[in-house]
Design a protein around this motif. Structure first.
Motif, PDB file in Angstrom:
ATOM      1  N   UNK A 167       0.827  -1.199   0.000  1.00  0.00           N
ATOM      2  CA  UNK A 167       0.000   0.000   0.000  1.00  0.00           C
ATOM      3  C   UNK A 167       0.865   1.254   0.000  1.00  0.00           C
ATOM      4  N   UNK A 168       1.879   1.245   0.830  1.00  0.00           N
ATOM      5  CA  UNK A 168       2.777   2.407   0.914  1.00  0.00           C
ATOM      6  C   UNK A 168       3.534   2.611  -0.399  1.00  0.00           C
ATOM      7  N   UNK A 169       3.940   1.510  -1.010  1.00  0.00           N
ATOM      8  CA  UNK A 169       4.625   1.592  -2.305  1.00  0.00           C
ATOM      9  C   UNK A 169       3.697   2.227  -3.339  1.00  0.00           C
ATOM     10  N   UNK A 170       2.466   1.804  -3.307  1.00  0.00           N
ATOM     11  CA  UNK A 170       1.467   2.356  -4.209  1.00  0.00           C
ATOM     12  C   UNK A 170       1.355   3.870  -4.051  1.00  0.00           C
ATOM     13  N   UNK A 171       1.248   4.307  -2.809  1.00  0.00           N
ATOM     14  CA  UNK A 171       1.126   5.743  -2.523  1.00  0.00           C
ATOM     15  C   UNK A 171       2.341   6.495  -3.067  1.00  0.00           C
ATOM     16  N   UNK A 172       3.517   5.957  -2.764  1.00  0.00           N
ATOM     17  CA  UNK A 172       4.751   6.580  -3.239  1.00  0.00           C
ATOM     18  C   UNK A 172       4.760   6.709  -4.748  1.00  0.00           C
ATOM     19  N   UNK A 173       4.353   5.643  -5.427  1.00  0.00           N
ATOM     20  CA  UNK A 173       4.384   5.671  -6.885  1.00  0.00           C
ATOM     21  C   UNK A 173       3.411   6.709  -7.437  1.00  0.00           C
ATOM     22  N   UNK A 174       2.262   6.814  -6.823  1.00  0.00           N
ATOM     23  CA  UNK A 174       1.318   7.851  -7.236  1.00  0.00           C
ATOM     24  C   UNK A 174       1.947   9.224  -7.075  1.00  0.00           C
ATOM     25  N   UNK A 175       2.547   9.439  -5.916  1.00  0.00           N
ATOM     26  CA  UNK A 175       3.126  10.742  -5.645  1.00  0.00           C
ATOM     27  C   UNK A 175       4.285  11.061  -6.580  1.00  0.00           C
ATOM     28  N   UNK A 176       5.125  10.063  -6.816  1.00  0.00           N
ATOM     29  CA  UNK A 176       6.238  10.258  -7.741  1.00  0.00           C
ATOM     30  C   UNK A 176       5.703  10.610  -9.114  1.00  0.00           C
ATOM     31  N   UNK A 177       4.680   9.880  -9.543  1.00  0.00           N
ATOM     32  CA  UNK A 177       4.097  10.120 -10.852  1.00  0.00           C
ATOM     33  C   UNK A 177       3.501  11.517 -10.943  1.00  0.00           C
ATOM     34  N   UNK A 178       3.028  12.008  -9.803  1.00  0.00           N
ATOM     35  CA  UNK A 178       2.437  13.343  -9.782  1.00  0.00           C
ATOM     36  C   UNK A 178       3.518  14.419  -9.728  1.00  0.00           C
ATOM     37  N   UNK A 202      -4.004  10.036 -21.122  1.00  0.00           N
ATOM     38  CA  UNK A 202      -3.838   8.999 -20.095  1.00  0.00           C
ATOM     39  C   UNK A 202      -3.181   9.588 -18.852  1.00  0.00           C
ATOM     40  N   UNK A 203      -2.181  10.406 -19.085  1.00  0.00           N
ATOM     41  CA  UNK A 203      -1.435  11.045 -17.998  1.00  0.00           C
ATOM     42  C   UNK A 203      -2.367  11.894 -17.124  1.00  0.00           C
ATOM     43  N   UNK A 204      -3.199  12.696 -17.794  1.00  0.00           N
ATOM     44  CA  UNK A 204      -4.116  13.574 -17.056  1.00  0.00           C
ATOM     45  C   UNK A 204      -5.061  12.734 -16.210  1.00  0.00           C
ATOM     46  N   UNK A 205      -5.519  11.616 -16.790  1.00  0.00           N
ATOM     47  CA  UNK A 205      -6.410  10.740 -16.028  1.00  0.00           C
ATOM     48  C   UNK A 205      -5.713  10.197 -14.785  1.00  0.00           C
ATOM     49  N   UNK A 206      -4.467   9.777 -14.967  1.00  0.00           N
ATOM     50  CA  UNK A 206      -3.665   9.294 -13.844  1.00  0.00           C
ATOM     51  C   UNK A 206      -3.557  10.352 -12.753  1.00  0.00           C
ATOM     52  N   UNK A 207      -3.236  11.555 -13.196  1.00  0.00           N
ATOM     53  CA  UNK A 207      -3.048  12.643 -12.236  1.00  0.00           C
ATOM     54  C   UNK A 207      -4.338  12.950 -11.493  1.00  0.00           C
ATOM     55  N   UNK A 208      -5.448  12.786 -12.193  1.00  0.00           N
ATOM     56  CA  UNK A 208      -6.723  13.031 -11.520  1.00  0.00           C
ATOM     57  C   UNK A 208      -6.985  11.983 -10.443  1.00  0.00           C
TER      58      UNK A 208
END
Lengths: 129, 129
Positions: free
Chosen positions: A45-56, B93-99
Motif C-alpha cells: 500500500x505504501x509503495x502504491x502511494x509513493x508511486x502515485x506521488x512520484x508520478x504526480x 492517459x497522464x491527465x487521467x492518472x493525475x486526476x
DNA sequence: CCTTGACCTGGAGTTAACTCCAGCTGTTAT
DNA sequence: ATAACAGCTGGAGTTAACTCCAGGTCAAGG
C-alpha cells in the motif's frame, strides 16, 4: 509477496524497490528464513502511494522529508498535512497546465488534418508534371 | 527580443535557451550587428510550443526527431501527425492518472486525523521491528 | 551432488537535462 | 576612457533517479 511479484504488480524493477528501501523511502522489509524480502499488504500500500506521488511529480527528497516527519511523531502532523495540501495545489495547477497543452496538441493535429489534404494535392500536381 | 527578455518571458535561463539552440531544438537565432541573439516572434512561438511539450513530458530526444522531420519536408507529414496523436493519447492517459492521484491526495488530506495518522503509526511500528 | 536461477549486498555507472565556468567581446554609464 | 554589464563560446560539471555489476547465498530439480 516476494520482490519479483511486487516488481511485476507495480511495473517497477526489483532494483528500484531495493533502492527505495536503501534510501529509506520504504521501511526495511521483513525477510523470510533465507533472507529474502517478504512484502506485506501494508508495504504494498505504501509503495502504491509513493508511486502515485512520484508520478504526480513529487520528488524523492520531499517524500523522504515526509517519511522523516512521520517518524518524528504527532507534533509534525500539521506540517505534514500542509505539505500534502501544498502538493495538491501544485497538482491542480499542473493538471490545468496539461489541459492547456492538450488543447494546443489538438489544435496542431487539426492543422495537420487541414494541410495533409493540400499536401496530397501538391503530390498529385507533381505527378502530373 | 534579446535573450534576457525571452528568458524572463518564459521563465527559463539564458543558458537553457542557448543549450536548446546548440542541440538543434531551436533553429539558429539571428544575431544583431554585435553578435547578440535577436529572437523573432516566430522563434518565441516555437519556444513556447517546445516548453509546453516538455512540460507535458515529451523528451528532448523525441522533439528533436520531430524537428528533423520538419526539415525533411512534406513527405514526413503523416509520420509527424502520428507522433503528435501518440503524444496526445499519452497526455490524455497522464491527465487521467493525475486526476486519480489528486483524488488520493484529497482523500489523504480529508481523512488526515481519522485514518492516515494511525495507519502511518503502524508503518512506523513495522519499521522498528 | 551439481547446476540453475532468483535474490542478496555495497558500490560503481548511466542518463537526461540542464547549469556553470573561464576567458573573451561589444555597449553603456560616469 | 574606464569600469561595469550583458552576451558569446566550447567544454566541463552537476543533479535526480535510477540501473547495473561482481561476487556471494540459498533452495529445488535432474
Amino acid at each position: 509477496m516476494i520482490i519479483s511479484e511486487v516488481s511485476e504488480k507495480f511495473g517497477i524493477s526489483p532494483d528500484t524497490l531495493r533502492y527505495y528501501e536503501r534510501i529509506g523511502l520504504i521501511p526495511p522489509i521483513n525477510r523470510n528464513k533465507s533472507g529474502l524480502r517478504e512484502y506485506t499488504e501494508q508495504d504494498c500500500h505504501w509503495i502504491q502511494v509513493i508511486l502515485f506521488m512520484r508520478d504526480a511529480g513529487m520528488s524523492i527528497e520531499l517524500l523522504l522529508e515526509y517519511v522523516k516527519m512521520v517518524h518524528q511523531g504527532d507534533e509534525t502532523m500539521q506540517t505534514r498535512k500542509e505539505l500534502l495540501i501544498e502538493q495538491r495545489n501544485q497538482l491542480v495547477a499542473r493538471i490545468e497546465e496539461l489541459q492547456k497543452t492538450l488543447a494546443l496538441l489538438n489544435g496542431k493535429i487539426e492543422n495537420y488534418e487541414k494541410s495533409v489534404v493540400p499536401n496530397e494535392k501538391k503530390l498529385k500536381k507533381q505527378k502530373n508534371k
